[in-house]
Enzyme design. Sequence first.
Site, short mmCIF file in Angstrom:
data_model
loop_
_atom_site.label_atom_id
_atom_site.label_comp_id
_atom_site.label_asym_id
_atom_site.label_seq_id
_atom_site.Cartn_x
_atom_site.Cartn_y
_atom_site.Cartn_z
N LYS A 121 0.97 -1.22 -0.15
CA LYS A 121 0.04 -0.04 -0.07
C LYS A 121 0.76 1.22 0.09
CE LYS A 121 -1.70 2.95 2.72
NZ LYS A 121 -1.57 3.97 1.72
N CYS B 26 14.19 10.75 5.88
CA CYS B 26 14.18 10.10 7.21
C CYS B 26 15.54 10.40 7.47
CB CYS B 26 13.56 8.76 7.13
SG CYS B 26 14.49 7.74 6.36
N GLU C 141 10.91 15.87 14.58
CA GLU C 141 11.16 15.82 13.09
C GLU C 141 10.56 16.95 12.07
OE1 GLU C 141 9.62 12.26 10.90
OE2 GLU C 141 11.78 12.09 10.14
N GLU D 145 10.00 1.13 10.20
CA GLU D 145 11.14 2.33 9.73
C GLU D 145 10.35 3.47 9.92
OE1 GLU D 145 14.28 1.66 8.92
OE2 GLU D 145 14.21 -0.55 8.75
P1 NAD Z 1 2.73 8.46 7.48
O1 NAD Z 1 3.06 7.52 8.55
O2 NAD Z 1 1.72 9.57 7.51
O3 NAD Z 1 2.38 7.49 6.24
C1 NAD Z 1 3.00 6.45 5.97
C2 NAD Z 1 2.25 5.46 5.38
O4 NAD Z 1 1.55 4.82 6.16
C3 NAD Z 1 1.29 5.81 4.15
O5 NAD Z 1 1.00 4.88 3.27
C4 NAD Z 1 0.08 6.03 4.91
O6 NAD Z 1 -1.09 5.99 4.28
C5 NAD Z 1 0.16 4.73 5.87
N1 NAD Z 1 -0.75 4.98 7.01
C6 NAD Z 1 -0.91 6.21 7.78
N2 NAD Z 1 -1.51 5.73 8.90
C7 NAD Z 1 -1.68 4.24 8.85
C8 NAD Z 1 -2.55 3.50 9.85
N3 NAD Z 1 -3.31 3.93 10.83
N4 NAD Z 1 -2.41 2.26 9.36
C9 NAD Z 1 -1.76 1.74 8.36
N5 NAD Z 1 -1.19 2.64 7.54
C10 NAD Z 1 -1.25 3.99 7.77
O7 NAD Z 1 4.20 9.01 6.89
P2 NAD Z 1 4.46 9.92 5.78
O8 NAD Z 1 4.18 11.37 6.06
O9 NAD Z 1 4.02 9.19 4.50
O10 NAD Z 1 5.99 9.87 5.67
C11 NAD Z 1 6.88 10.62 6.53
C12 NAD Z 1 7.38 9.71 7.55
O11 NAD Z 1 7.98 8.72 7.11
C13 NAD Z 1 8.39 10.68 8.45
O12 NAD Z 1 8.30 10.53 9.74
C14 NAD Z 1 9.68 9.97 7.98
O13 NAD Z 1 10.93 9.93 8.60
C15 NAD Z 1 9.26 8.39 7.86
N6 NAD Z 1 10.25 7.53 6.95
C16 NAD Z 1 10.84 6.95 7.50
C17 NAD Z 1 11.84 6.13 6.64
C18 NAD Z 1 12.85 4.87 7.45
O14 NAD Z 1 13.28 4.15 6.75
N7 NAD Z 1 12.96 4.91 8.80
C19 NAD Z 1 12.09 6.44 5.50
C20 NAD Z 1 11.13 7.37 4.76
C21 NAD Z 1 10.25 8.01 5.58
#
Ligand code: NAD
Length: 483
Positions: A177, A286, A386, A252
Amino acid sequence: MSLRSIDEVLHQRGHWIDGRLSPSSGQDIAVENPASEQVIGQVADGDAADVDRAVRAAHDALPAWRESTLDERLALLTRLCDVLDEDCPQLAAIITAEVGAPAAIAGPAHVGFTTGILRAFVELARDFSFTATAGSATVFYEPIGVAGCITPWNLPLILIAQKLGAALVTACTTVFKPSELTPFSALRLAECMAEAGYPPGVFNVVTGYGPSTGEALVRHPLVRKVSFTGSTRAGRRVGALAADGVKRVSLELGGKSANLVLPDGDLAQAVATGSQQACFNAGQSCIAWSRLLVPAERLAEATDLAADALGGMRVGDPADPGTDVGPLVSAQAAERVRGYIASGIEQGARVAVGGPERPADLPRGHFVRPTVLTDVRPDMTVAQEEIFGPVLCVIPYRDEDEAVVIANGTPYGLHGAVWSRDEQHALAVARRLETGMVNVNGYGFDPLAPFGGYKQSGVGREMGVDGLHEFLEAKAVQCYSTR
Ligand code: NAD
């Protein structure tokens, strides 16, 4: 190649299930180009029935996929990389349109790292021993089954590759997803996989929102492994749901990484490299080194260097090959980052370059000025949370012990850097950092190494041998004599 036109990809309104596009009964989600603020296409908002069809396709594909040989799987993955290389211009154009990533990085970094990661999995798996001996037992490392994978928008293909590569070589099947903000690169990848010859059902994509589509995937009883990349907030929820189903989970999550320049470190090089690293992908990374830690007596010098570096970055149209920093992904993201800059000022930080105002020459698009905040104290919000934008916080320290305390003083622990002319000393300091990855005297990314975080930056590792184990079960078999 028989891949469809980009226009068809942007207007398909369906999921990728069992090797083909599958219409959805759900509502559509409009996807915006963050530079133009124009809607570029629609995807389906998947419901539980869509997720169920995708998971069942992955489940049905498992028995035959598990019977494939490692050589067959590695040949297919190599073929996929070739297809992706060939499709790079289209994939890069999609990423520029949906993420706002500058053209200068969309091809070489977003697509290039994707194939680099997948090729690293070929190398890793070739040397990996799927059988081991432990005492009197033989241990068989077996595919865990159907993996439900959820990815964010900032590096949409790279973050899929980190999960997909491990799943493919270990003979797991997958349902992804992608983020609702950047779904098209995943759907294009699905076509590339079909083109490369992957059996239907090995890779499925269901588009939609997190709390509905994402949670349905995490909860699905046939999903045995949940692999999530995203915010710590959503990761907490996903982890709880996975625990409820007693599923293996890897998370992650966010970061607040420190670029720590020791008193004898090359400050000019550290700031030059760190500024680029912190503003890569408009700071939406990230692993961004969003905190620059410098000896107090060199704060002014470090601030000037950082202000020159960020002030010299060209902000603008991501399709322009001369652009360094594109827009943030959404209006909400840009507002959030501007809010953080304003909060830093309120709490006593000084703006050395940039600021919360929108760039005067860019009336449209979610642009934020690359900003250096200096005189930042470790307890300020901008030093703790962040920001996920092109904002660098310069923080002075008095001595090395204090520097280590500051570096470790956030809830996160994903990445970081240490600079010293004495490499052994830098390594000793690196060992004191509570973080999953550290670079010494430079910046690089090795896809053969494990990737992941300490503390609230996550659970588990992607890539490297550790990344393979995330998709494997260990079965210990002991044979006793029948005589
Ligand atoms: P987000 O958590 O809002 O969304 C990430 C994904 O999770 C999306 O596909 C979203 O639709 C889904 N999602 C959201 N709520 C959910 C739930 N309750 N259940 C299941 N899925 C859900 O994050 P974002 O804004 O898309 O991305 C930015 C974040 O991702 C930042 O905090 C960044 O640091 C982190 N990130 C981490 C890594 C890593 O490898 N550690 C890499 C890239 C980004």
